[in-house]
Design an enzyme around this catalytic site. Structure first.
Site, mmCIF file in Angstrom:
data_model
loop_
_atom_site.group_PDB
_atom_site.id
_atom_site.type_symbol
_atom_site.label_atom_id
_atom_site.label_comp_id
_atom_site.label_asym_id
_atom_site.label_seq_id
_atom_site.Cartn_x
_atom_site.Cartn_y
_atom_site.Cartn_z
ATOM 1 N N GLY A 187 0.859 -1.190 0.000
ATOM 2 C CA GLY A 187 0.000 0.000 0.000
ATOM 3 C C GLY A 187 0.892 1.235 0.000
ATOM 4 N N SER B 129 4.829 -2.767 11.016
ATOM 5 C CA SER B 129 3.375 -2.704 10.806
ATOM 6 C C SER B 129 2.643 -2.772 12.154
ATOM 7 C CB SER B 129 2.927 -3.802 9.840
ATOM 8 O OG SER B 129 3.170 -5.099 10.365
ATOM 9 N N ARG B 130 2.270 -3.965 12.568
ATOM 10 C CA ARG B 130 1.690 -4.157 13.893
ATOM 11 C C ARG B 130 2.297 -5.418 14.479
ATOM 12 N NH1 ARG B 130 0.587 0.373 13.900
ATOM 13 N NH2 ARG B 130 -1.429 1.412 14.217
ATOM 14 N N GLU C 64 2.690 -5.322 23.057
ATOM 15 C CA GLU C 64 3.164 -3.976 23.327
ATOM 16 C C GLU C 64 2.553 -3.381 24.594
ATOM 17 O OE1 GLU C 64 3.782 -2.463 19.279
ATOM 18 O OE2 GLU C 64 3.213 -0.544 20.136
ATOM 19 N N HIS D 133 8.178 1.338 18.706
ATOM 20 C CA HIS D 133 7.053 1.820 17.874
ATOM 21 C C HIS D 133 7.240 3.299 17.494
ATOM 22 C CE1 HIS D 133 2.545 0.952 16.932
ATOM 23 N NE2 HIS D 133 3.092 1.735 16.011
ATOM 24 N N ALA E 188 8.366 4.193 14.171
ATOM 25 C CA ALA E 188 8.626 4.320 12.734
ATOM 26 C C ALA E 188 8.077 5.619 12.148
ATOM 27 C CB ALA E 188 8.070 3.109 11.992
HETATM 28 C C1 GLV Z 1 1.382 4.003 13.825
HETATM 29 O O1 GLV Z 1 1.683 2.879 14.108
HETATM 30 C C2 GLV Z 1 0.264 4.332 13.000
HETATM 31 O O2 GLV Z 1 -0.589 3.464 12.722
HETATM 32 O O3 GLV Z 1 0.169 5.519 12.591
#
Ligand code: GLV
Length: 324
Positions: free
Chosen positions: A161, A242-243, A272, A290, A292
């Site tokens: 994506g 991602s997650r 988490e 977390h 990024a």
């Molecule tokens: C961060 O993890 C977001 O989904 O923006």
């Protein structure tokens, strides 16, 4: 009667959100406590007043119990792109609007972090840094900290994506061959040479670096597990921004222990903020908390969008980032 709209922001954010909401004349409360809220604390916070809108975080779990407790709240605007912390179906049933904040700069920030993790683990930057700081550097050694080669390697994207596409662009500029798998084809990256692979099982053995860019859904939970990790090359690296639950973290820990793969760069965790203990001890994994999307511009844009969702909603306009 008090007609001033009341908005709650559940944690300190870049101040653009508060400013935009105040400029519309809303009463804005901000939870100043620098602490992740438990469900009980969250409910107690959002029921302090009859809030009309809540600007919430990905750490706030929002479900039927929350909707029952705070019936005045008609919109939850999530300060994140992902919204797996919210029971969207339950919200729909009750006519509560849910919106997210996919900032224009998020894909760039996350893609840059993917490469920060990839270089850190592949080039053993953190390990080497600890070595030098510990006073262990006694002179140049031919075989010290041998790391990965990047040129002519293959980057496998699981999900292409907005974020996966940015990762593909940076990877291509580095000379990596790009392959990807997704439920939908991405013609943009294919036009620039990326090769579509029909499923994860085929992609994993082909890639030297695997980067995950899927939302967390029942179908993506534990996508990387004992079995799929074993499909990766033993020389390959896995990156996850991602997650957390997209990876079975205990299986990853075992895979790193048994050298099933060469290493991993992990920004998100299954439980988490807890991190499976083994991972914290290993040198063949680099861990970040977390972050990024944590560039100043991205986090500021996210604040602006999350506030704008609320403004649009309270003014009766279509909400740009409404989750449908
Ligand atoms: C961060 O993890 C977001 O989904 O923006």
């Amino acid at each position: 009667m008090d007609t001033q709209k009341k908005v709650l922001i559940t944690r300190k954010l870049p101040e653009d959100a508060e400013k935009a909401l105040l400029a519309r004349g809303y009463a804005v409360d901000i939870n100043e406590k620098e602490k992740t809220l438990s469900k009980r604390q969250f409910i107690s916070l959002i029921t302090k007043k009859d809030y009309d809108a809540v600007l919430c975080l990905l750490t706030d779990k929002i479900d039927a119990e929350v909707f029952d407790a705070a019936p005045s709240v008609k919109i939850f605007s999530n300060y994140a792109t992902g919204f797996d912390n919210i029971d969207v179906e339950e919200a729909k049933k009750r006519g509560v609007a849910i919106a997210n904040a996919p900032a224009p700069m998020t894909p760039t920030a996350v893609a840059e972090h993917v490469f920060a993790l990839l270089f850190s683990i592949g080039k053993r930057v953190i390990e080497a840094d600890r070595f030098v700081r510990a006073g262990k550097y006694k002179g140049w050694v031919p075989l010290l900290f041998l790391g990965a080669d990047f040129s002519d390697k293959t980057l496998g994207l699981v999900g292409a994506g907005r974020i996966g596409e940015k990762v593909a662009n940076i990877g291509r500029a580095m000379g990596l061959k790009i392959i990807y798998t997704d439920v939908a084809r991405n013609k943009n990256i294919e036009e620039k040479g990326a090769e579509y692979v029909e499923n994860l099982e085929k992609l994993l053995p082909m890639a030297d670096f695997v980067s995950l860019h899927v939302p967390l859904l029942p179908s993506t939970k534990h996508l990387m597990n004992e079995k799929t990790l074993r499909l990766m090359k033993p020389t390959a690296y896995l990156i996850n921004t991602s997650r957390g639950p997209v990876i079975d973290e205990k299986a990853l820990d075992r895979a790193l222990e048994e050298k099933v793969i060469a290493g991993a760069g992990i920004d998100v965790f299954e439980f988490e903020p807890k991190v499976v203990r083994g991972l914290r001890k290993r040198n063949n994994v680099v861990l970040t908390p977390h972050i990024a999307s944590a560039s100043l511009v991205t986090r500021t844009q996210m604040a602006q969008i999350a506030a704008e969702n609320i403004i649009e909603f309270l003014e009766g306009k279509p909400v740009t980032y409404l989750i449908k």
